[in-house]
Write an enzyme that holds these catalytic residues in place. Structure first.
Site, short mmCIF file in Angstrom:
data_model
loop_
_atom_site.label_atom_id
_atom_site.label_comp_id
_atom_site.label_asym_id
_atom_site.label_seq_id
_atom_site.Cartn_x
_atom_site.Cartn_y
_atom_site.Cartn_z
N HIS A 465 0.83 -1.21 0.00
CA HIS A 465 0.00 0.00 0.00
C HIS A 465 0.87 1.26 0.00
CE1 HIS A 465 -3.51 2.52 1.15
NE2 HIS A 465 -2.57 3.25 1.71
N GLU A 466 1.76 1.35 0.95
CA GLU A 466 2.57 2.57 1.06
C GLU A 466 3.45 2.73 -0.17
OE1 GLU A 466 1.87 4.82 3.11
OE2 GLU A 466 0.52 3.57 4.31
N HIS A 469 1.74 4.72 -2.77
CA HIS A 469 1.90 6.17 -2.59
C HIS A 469 3.28 6.60 -3.11
CE1 HIS A 469 -1.74 6.89 -0.30
NE2 HIS A 469 -1.40 6.06 0.66
N HIS A 472 3.29 6.94 -6.76
CA HIS A 472 2.56 8.14 -7.15
C HIS A 472 3.49 9.36 -7.09
CE1 HIS A 472 -1.66 10.25 -6.68
NE2 HIS A 472 -1.16 10.41 -7.88
ZN ZN Z 1 -2.58 5.29 2.22
#
Ligand code: ZN
Length: 676
Positions: A465-466, A469, A472
């Site tokens: 998940h991280e 980011h 991104h």
């Molecule tokens: Zn998050």
């Protein structure tokens, strides 16, 4: 102070902050000078005798504040990841000053007059799409900050913003302090029956670190239901642990939550909105309060029904197995685990040897980024992070060119806040010639010396998940800093990170990283199948505890101005009961008094964003699997149309450019078992 390392841009590769040279006392002078510099730059814009132009006004504002940005990015990460009493004091001192600085710029009538003049003729300026959007976004920011209010309204606004900043900093510190103060102390190892050997060892290490040599200390994680509740066989201890968790910061943060919500409501009213939530979502992809409430209404009843069904099953099991006749909240995770073992023959402890951190990172997370985007990673031991645990990796494109730096700071420590998050240390923008440096922070327990770090399934998910980011931020390819990387609507920013979670269970990725840390033997296929089945059991609980927290946030921020809340706990209870979420067996993922997302970070009236983004996420995962392209081709489309765009294009337009239509909710309902 001429040797202050913040004063000049870093000369390290990718302008990596020169952490080895940065000392605590460098921050304040850099903030002082950074704010003064930016105000001088703004004064130069407003006193320019030339008529306003895109370059001398909009671009000039984008260029301003370079020193402030440098120190702020480093400070924000440092204060959350490796804080000290000195940094916390600095946070308390600086928060209201930075809010005032922001107001000084956004409420500057001369500066706004130039933007207003340009905005009026924006169609005739011959701007390309990103530049036009930049002008529009800046204009909106001024208006939303209150630049059109009369003087006395602005004065009150400044007071409110200053107090909000101080109160948020105080809330943050209360959570930090009380989370540590309420760590549960256990005197004898026998009481920890059920915990894995390394968790017991970690509790002993905690005890030593806190000066309680010989005792065991269970430190609290951010959220309500502590993960040890799934394992501890001692029912009394489970009750003690959950009580310590839910009662965090009640005395200190209850009144602060009331004050924060009241001030936010008052500010919204000043700005012409019926509530803080209405003010917030007007600038999000959701757009209206009604749109968010419609999603709640759609999800809450079936999720509650699922959780009740799960609860019945767990209570029956507890009675049958252990004669428990008063099944309680602190039993939920424990019997979930037991049911999982009984029905799916799945033992969480059985999985962990297959999830060794280095393997998951290199052969899972990095490997997936290679499959989808062609990236490779090299650890740069020659580059220094801000803490010995913060490792620096250089990220390379498929053609071998360099993309940016990724810092991985994976382990828990006393100086680190709870949870997991991504920060940008350098934000990509063509205008400033900067390329991305990003960091992921997690809270994985340090293994005992010489032992590998074995992760839980949830920790594996968090790592993916991280890193979503991080991608991104790394893929950002925008011209202007305002649009860099994760500078997108809040109810959109979790979408790329959630999409990245899909790789953890893709067969080719899972097979590559899930190998026994001692034997190298792959995770048996039948174990994977049992895991998938067991994942479905428990969706009711997970969805309800999340929705209860999202609804609490929402309720605090839809209260109209002037309506006084008397007691935080009573308010919570009434709100949850009214929404059908009052079942004490499933407490909210965060109670108000330790709900840092909404009372000390930027997620006020925004916690709904996780499930809002998950609609896009589930739909996109389906697209990845059904669009007829290879994984690599799909990855390129996702990157080019969405991940690289940051905030430079309307968020939902990015989604449509990838998937080819508006988002659909069906994949989310199916994933969460809410489609009946
Ligand atoms: Zn998050």
């Amino acid at each position: 102070m001429s040797d202050n390392p913040f004063f000049e841009p870093s000369t390290l590769v990718f302008e990596l902050p020169p952490f080895a040279a940065i000392r605590e006392e460098h921050h304040l002078p850099a903030f002082d000078r950074g704010m003064a510099d930016q105000l001088a730059e703004i004064a130069a814009i407003t006193s320019d005798p030339e008529p306003p132009s895109f370059d001398n006004t909009v671009v000039a504002l984008e260029r301003s504040g370079a020193l402030l940005r440098r120190v702020r990015l480093v400070f924000d990460n440092r204060n959350s990841s490796d804080t000290t009493p000195g940094l916390q004091a600095l946070d308390a001192e600086l928060s209201p000053r930075l809010a005032a600085h922001q107001d000084t710029i956004l409420l500057d009538p001369a500066l706004f007059a130039r933007f207003e003049a340009l905005h009026r003729v924006r169609a005739e300026l011959g701007l390309d799409a990103e530049s036009l959007r930049l002008l529009e976004r800046h204009h909106t920011r001024f208006v939303r900050a209150g630049v059109r209010l009369p003087a006395e309204g602005q004065l009150r606004l400044r007071e409110i913003n200053g107090r909000l900043a101080s109160a948020q900093a105080a809330f943050r510190q209360n959570v930090f302090t009380d989370t540590r103060a309420r760590a549960v102390v256990v005197e004898r190892a026998e009481e920890l029956a059920g915990l894995s050997a390394d968790a017991v060892a970690a509790a002993a290490v905690n005890g030593r670190a806190l000066g309680r040599d010989g005792s065991y200390v269970l430190s609290l994680k951010n959220f309500t239901n502590q993960s040890e509740l799934a394992e501890l066989t001692d029912r009394e201890l489970r009750a003690r642990l959950l009580a310590a968790s839910v009662d965090r910061a009640v005395e200190s943060n209850g009144p602060l939550a009331i004050e924060l919500a009241g001030l936010r409501a008052e500010r919204a009213e000043l700005l012409g909105y019926p509530s803080h939530a209405a003010y917030v979502v007007a600038d999000e992809t959701a757009g209206t309060v009604g749109a968010v409430e419609e999603l709640f209404a759609r999800l809450i009843p079936p999720a509650v029904a699922n959780a009740q069904e799960e609860g019945r099953k767990l209570a029956e099991f507890a009675e049958r197995a252990d004669g428990v006749t008063d099944f309680a909240a602190h039993d939920w995770l424990y019997y979930s685990e037991r049911v999982r073992q009984a029905e799916y023959s799945l033992d969480a402890a059985e999985l962990r040897p297959y999830f060794e951190l280095e393997r998951v990172l290199h052969d899972g997370v990095f490997f997936a980024a290679g499959l989808a985007y062609g990236l490779t990673f090299t650890e740069r031991a020659d580059l220094t992070g801000y803490h010995p645990d913060a490792r620096v990796f250089e990220v390379f494109e498929a053609d071998g060119s360099s993309l940016g730096l990724f810092l991985g700071d994976f382990h828990a420590r006393e100086s680190k806040g709870g949870g997991a998050w991504m920060n940008e240390l350098v934000q990509q923008s063509e205008l400033l010639g900067q390329r991305p440096v990003v960091v992921n922070n997690l809270n994985i327990a340090h293994p005992a010396a010489g032992e590998p770090a074995l992760l839980t399934w949830d920790e594996v998910r968090t790592l993916f998940h991280e890193f979503g980011h991080a991608l991104h931020g790394l893929f950002s390819a925008v011209r202007y800093p305002l649009f860099s990387g994760t500078e997108v609507p809040r109810d959109f920013v979790e979408f790329p990170s959630q999409v990245n979670e899909m790789w953890m269970t893709r067969p080719e990725v899972l097979a590559n990283y899930a190998k026994h840390h001692l034997t190298g033997e792959p995770l048996p296929a039948e174990l994977v199948e049992r895991m998938a089945a067991a994942e479905r059991f428990g969706q009711g609980f997970r969805t309800v505890e999340y929705l209860a927290a999202a609804l609490l946030d929402w309720a605090w921020h839809t209260v109209p101005a002037g309506e006084q809340i008397e007691d935080a706990r009573e308010f919570e209870a009434a709100v949850l009961a009214k929404a059908g979420l009052g079942d004490p067996l499933v407490p909210p993922r965060y109670r108000s008094t330790y709900f840092s997302h909404v009372f000390s970070n930027d997620y006020s009236a925004g916690y709904y964003a996780y499930i809002w983004s998950e609609v896009l996420d589930a739909d996109t995962v389906r697209w990845f699997g059904t669009n007829g392209r290879s994984v690599r081709e799909s990855g390129e489309v996702f990157r080019a149309e969405l991940l690289s765009r940051g905030g430079s294009v309307d968020a939902l337009d990015c989604f449509r450019a990838v998937v080819g239509r508006d988002p659909e909710i069906a994949p989310l309902l199916s994933r969460r078992g809410l489609d009946g």
